[in-house]
Design a protein around this motif. Structure first.
Motif, PDB file in Angstrom:
ATOM      1  N   SER A 121      14.574  25.207  20.062  1.00  0.00           N
ATOM      2  CA  SER A 121      15.364  25.895  21.088  1.00  0.00           C
ATOM      3  C   SER A 121      15.802  24.839  22.082  1.00  0.00           C
ATOM      4  O   SER A 121      15.294  23.710  22.071  1.00  0.00           O
ATOM      5  N   TYR A 140      20.873  28.345  24.388  1.00  0.00           N
ATOM      6  CA  TYR A 140      21.413  27.164  23.713  1.00  0.00           C
ATOM      7  C   TYR A 140      22.694  26.683  24.408  1.00  0.00           C
ATOM      8  O   TYR A 140      23.600  27.469  24.673  1.00  0.00           O
ATOM      9  N   ARG A 150      20.284  19.554  20.817  1.00  0.00           N
ATOM     10  CA  ARG A 150      21.291  20.119  19.935  1.00  0.00           C
ATOM     11  C   ARG A 150      20.773  20.192  18.500  1.00  0.00           C
ATOM     12  O   ARG A 150      19.919  19.399  18.090  1.00  0.00           O
ATOM     13  N   ALA A 151      21.319  21.127  17.752  1.00  0.00           N
ATOM     14  CA  ALA A 151      20.857  21.377  16.390  1.00  0.00           C
ATOM     15  C   ALA A 151      21.515  20.478  15.353  1.00  0.00           C
ATOM     16  O   ALA A 151      20.979  20.316  14.254  1.00  0.00           O
ATOM     17  N   SER A 200      13.677  29.895  15.621  1.00  0.00           N
ATOM     18  CA  SER A 200      14.297  29.792  16.936  1.00  0.00           C
ATOM     19  C   SER A 200      13.422  30.463  17.980  1.00  0.00           C
ATOM     20  O   SER A 200      13.116  31.649  17.876  1.00  0.00           O
ATOM     21  N   SER A 232      14.493  30.590  21.069  1.00  0.00           N
ATOM     22  CA  SER A 232      15.465  30.803  22.144  1.00  0.00           C
ATOM     23  C   SER A 232      15.203  32.117  22.862  1.00  0.00           C
ATOM     24  O   SER A 232      14.710  33.074  22.262  1.00  0.00           O
ATOM     25  N   ILE A 245      22.249  28.488  16.777  1.00  0.00           N
ATOM     26  CA  ILE A 245      21.414  27.529  16.051  1.00  0.00           C
ATOM     27  C   ILE A 245      21.479  27.799  14.553  1.00  0.00           C
ATOM     28  O   ILE A 245      21.622  26.877  13.734  1.00  0.00           O
TER      29      ILE A 245
END
Length: 273
Positions: free
Chosen positions: A214, A229, A235-236, A254, A256, A265
């Motif tokens: 996350s 995000y 960053r993914a 995730s 998040s 993501i």
């Protein structure tokens, strides 16, 4: 790269196992972590049915044990230790019932000890726990999570060493935590590759990477809280590029705080909308 599964860190519906899996599929997920951090809310029949429905729909499950379920207590006795063992035992029972890939748990604390002494204690107490689980038919894989406070037990090196010494405990790479403790260093693919390589070296063949991800707020190399995000700097894309270098599947959970972030993501990691 043989495949990335993405899923949320909590079961999206407690109405029924069928409703939970239907919600996962509707949102495009292929994995889910069962959320017991705050305590158990699912009984064994519910878990068994969840496992059946998840397998029928190719959804990979994992379990996150309660936060107090950690090893490495100063003494392997007393109420807190017994509660921790009970929590990990029940988590393993739920995992066995639903066919979960791994039980995620936290590594514990230094408690005034050297890092080496704390790791030794964790490993010894995990060994005792393993004997208990084997006697109950619950000897499922466990996963020890990288933590988000720089001076606590639970660095990448710590969890890899615990995994190496036990052989049945896997590293769980929490890149938000690692981003925090590195003061935001996880910006390029290379650091992701190094972390995955360390885990790859102690994972058994065929076992997937288990990753938490996350965006994250941090200060003084310690985590503060998960962010939507895009509001932070993690960053993914570098994770996707790093995973592509390994012939090992991955499950990315995730953590998040909102569904839109988890979807962003998922889209990046899987290349799907």
């Amino acid at each position: 790269m043989t495949g990335i599964r993405v899923g949320p860190a909590r079961v999206p519906s407690r109405e029924s196992p069928e409703a939970a899996v239907a919600a996962l599929l509707e949102r495009g997920y292929a994995a889910c972590e069962i959320d017991f951090e705050g305590g158990f809310w699912m009984d064994y029949p519910w878990a068994e049915q969840l496992g059946e429905v998840a397998r029928a729909n190719d959804v990979a499950l994992s379990v996150h044990a309660p936060l107090f379920g950690f090893m490495g207590h100063l003494e392997a006795s007393g109420r807190k230790f017994s509660s921790a063992v009970g929590a990990l035992d029940r988590s393993a029972g739920i995992a066995a019932a639903c066919g979960a890939e791994v039980v995620v748990f936290h590594p514990g604390f230094l408690l005034g000890r050297s890092r080496e002494d704390a790791i030794t204690s964790v490993v010894e107490q995990l060994g005792t726990l393993r004997e208990r689980l084997e006697g109950k038919g619950r000897a499922v894989p466990f996963g020890v999570e990288v933590m988000g406070r720089v001076r606590d037990l639970g660095s990448l090196d710590d969890v890899v060493e615990i995994s190496r010494r036990t052989g049945w405990v896997r590293p769980v790479l929490d890149f938000a935590h690692m981003h925090a403790t590195s003061d935001g260093a996880y910006l390029e693919t290379g650091l992701f590759v190094e972390a995955l390589q360390a885990a790859d070296e102690v994972l058994e063949p065929g076992a997937p990477f288990h990753v938490h991800f996350s965006d994250i707020a941090y200060a003084n190399r310690n985590e503060k809280h998960h962010l939507p995000y895009g509001e932070g700097t993690l960053r993914a894309e570098p994770l996707r590029e790093a995973l592509a270098r390994f012939a090992r599947p991955a499950t990315v959970i995730s953590e998040s705080p909102d569904e839109a972030s988890s979807q962003a993501i998922r889209a990046i990691l899987t290349g799907s909308s």
